[in-house]
Design an enzyme around this catalytic site. Structure first.
Site, PDB file in Angstrom:
ATOM      1  CB  SER A 100      -0.963  -0.047   1.183  1.00 37.54           C
ATOM      2  OG  SER A 100      -1.847   1.039   1.159  1.00 37.54           O
ATOM      3  CG  ASP A 243      -3.075   4.049  -1.230  1.00 36.53           C
ATOM      4  OD1 ASP A 243      -3.761   3.952  -2.268  1.00 36.53           O
ATOM      5  OD2 ASP A 243      -3.067   3.178  -0.341  1.00 36.53           O
ATOM      6  CG  ASP A 245      -2.914  -0.479  -2.371  1.00 37.29           C
ATOM      7  OD1 ASP A 245      -2.911   0.659  -1.865  1.00 37.29           O
ATOM      8  OD2 ASP A 245      -3.536  -1.437  -1.863  1.00 37.29           O
ATOM      9  CG  ASP A 247      -6.423   0.752  -0.879  1.00 39.58           C
ATOM     10  OD1 ASP A 247      -5.573   1.670  -0.856  1.00 39.58           O
ATOM     11  OD2 ASP A 247      -6.447  -0.178  -0.044  1.00 39.58           O
TER      12      ASP A 247
HETATM   13 MG    MG Z   1      -3.680   1.275   0.046  1.00 41.44          MG
END
Ligand code: MG
Length: 460
Positions: A100, A243, A245, A247
């Site tokens: 992440s 961020d 990744d 999400d």
């Molecule tokens: Mg994330």
């Protein structure tokens, strides 16, 4: 038993606590578990842009294949894209290799269930149990899993988003968006999505790069200064930062002002419950009261949960929620899928702006304002429970107290605000959150409760 999975999968520093042996072991353990209920499990795997993505992906893939699970490599993609693929293409499980927003030396493994949600605690514990027992059920030579690749996930995901929103209305507005993907995998989705919605895009850090050369990955104010400067300079409609990744999405208004996640969560919640004339929403106890204010005004309700997006998503599913999410920019759209989703958040904000025909700053100014102070107190792990119980006990007699909530830590609802003391799951600290209407009051309460907890720690 030692725990491997934290709040968001397994994370660690590459080739220290996050290495290929661990990844292969997790693959074998998970494959063993899947084979207990499914004859021929099919798993999808994908990664973020980190340098160790192939190392960990290959190791976990080998582990899964050795137990007889088929593995389909979907390549580099955002976490919500992999989750959507698992759900839509009917995979039995999904794996995303990502840490992440953590620094580049980290990487991690996150598991996805067949419905696209993050794995439940029960499943994670079952995987851990098999991992530590080393009782793997390896397949006979002729029954090891088959490996394939598929490059259609991003296209599938973008089409999915476009089918849930009013694209005609958005396209008419010809928005100009400054996009900062922070060299994360959002770079593979967000520019494309925005162009399909008729937007002009100014790209910052939109090349995936696991060394994160542009900025630190977490979309907090100090990491989004370039974005905040660029939005007014470009005369753009707004800015968005993601961020690593993709999400989580954080927005910047047309003047370059950072919008806290509580506010964007409330803004989206406001319009979803307004259009549905109510509905149940879900968020953790850490979220600002502004969310409940806007939801109640539309005859909706709020269910509070412990901190952690998998928990929020599962409660949303159980209670048939219309919307939910976290205060860090992790918004969950149940009509699309039960997970945090930066791509869907971006599309939804565009739709709201297009329909309301007001600048983002104006829409945000309509959300009630609270002052939230976040701080921490050092506390030895063994004292945490006792101290929390003592706080709850002492507060019973406080005349300002209207209610105590023990969903996660101790939350004290006062006449003019609230105080939340939450023990960290990983560090010997309490996180203390204080919210009030006035800044001075929030600061006053922070000092009072920090002193109270400190003296309880000393005497515990
Ligand atoms: Mg994330």
């Amino acid at each position: 038993m030692t725990r491997l999975f934290g709040t968001n999968g397994i994370r660690g520093v590459v080739n220290k606590d996050m290495n290929s042996e661990l990844a292969m072991g997790i693959g074998k353990a998970w494959g063993t578990l899947l084979k207990q209920t499914i004859i021929h499990p099919k798993c999808a795997i994908g990664t973020d842009a980190r340098l160790s993505n192939h190392m960990l992906k290959s190791a976990i893939t080998a582990g899964l294949l050795s137990t007889g699970c088929d593995v389909c490599d979907t390549g580099m993609l955002p976490t919500p894209t992999l989750q959507y693929t698992v759900k839509e293409k009917q995979f039995d499980a999904g794996v995303i290799i990502t840490a992440s927003h953590n620094p580049p030396q980290f990487n991690g493994i996150k598991g996805v269930a067949s419905d696209g949600t993050e794995l439940s605690k029960d499943v994670e514990e079952a995987i851990e149990k098999i991992y530590f027992s080393q009782h793997f059920s390896l397949a006979e030579w002729g029954c090891v899993g088959a490996f394939s690749t598929w490059d259609g996930a991003i296209d599938l995901y973008i089409k999915g988003i476009l089918s849930t929103i009013d694209t005609t209305c958005i396209k008419k507005q010809r928005f100009h968006v400054v996009l900062d993907c922070g060299n994360g995998v959002g770079s593979l989705v967000a520019p494309l999505l925005l162009k399909k919605l008729g937007c002009t895009v100014t790209e910052l850090n939109c090349t995936p790069d696991g060394t994160f050369p542009g900025r630190h990955s977490e979309p907090i104010p100090e990491n989004l200064t370039e974005l905040m400067e660029n939005v007014p300079e470009a005369n753009a409609s707004f800015g968005v930062g993601q961020d690593g990744d993709a999400d989580r999405a954080i927005f910047v208004d047309e003047r370059g002002k950072y919008i806290w996640g509580d506010k964007s969560l409330s803004l989206v919640g406001k319009y979803i419950t307004r259009d549905l004339k109510g509905g149940l929403t879900v968020t953790p106890v850490t979220t600002s009261t502004c969310f409940e204010d806007v939801i109640s005004k539309n005859a909706g309700s709020v269910v509070y949960t412990k901190v952690g997006s998998p928990i929020v998503a599962r409660v949303m599913m159980e209670k048939h929620a219309v919307f939910g999410g976290e205060e860090n920019g992790g918004l969950i759209f149940p009509g699309f899928q039960y997970c945090r989703d930066a791509g869907m958040s971006l599309a939804k904000i565009l739709e709201i702006l297009a329909k309301e025909k007001k600048p983002l700053s104006e829409l945000i100014a309509e959300i009630p304002l609270y002052e939230l102070v976040k701080t921490k107190i050092v506390c030895p792990n063994e004292k945490k429970q006792l101290v929390m119980n003592q706080v709850a006990e002492q507060m019973q007699h406080n005349k300002d107290l209207s209610r105590i909530d023990r969903t996660d830590g101790v939350k004290l609802y006062l006449k003019d605000g609230w105080v939340l003391m939450r023990p960290s799951g990983t560090e010997p600290i309490f996180r203390v959150y204080v919210e009030a209407k006035e800044k001075t009051r929030a600061e006053q309460l922070t000092i009072f409760y920090k002193n109270l907890v400190n003296s309880l720690i000393q005497h515990a």
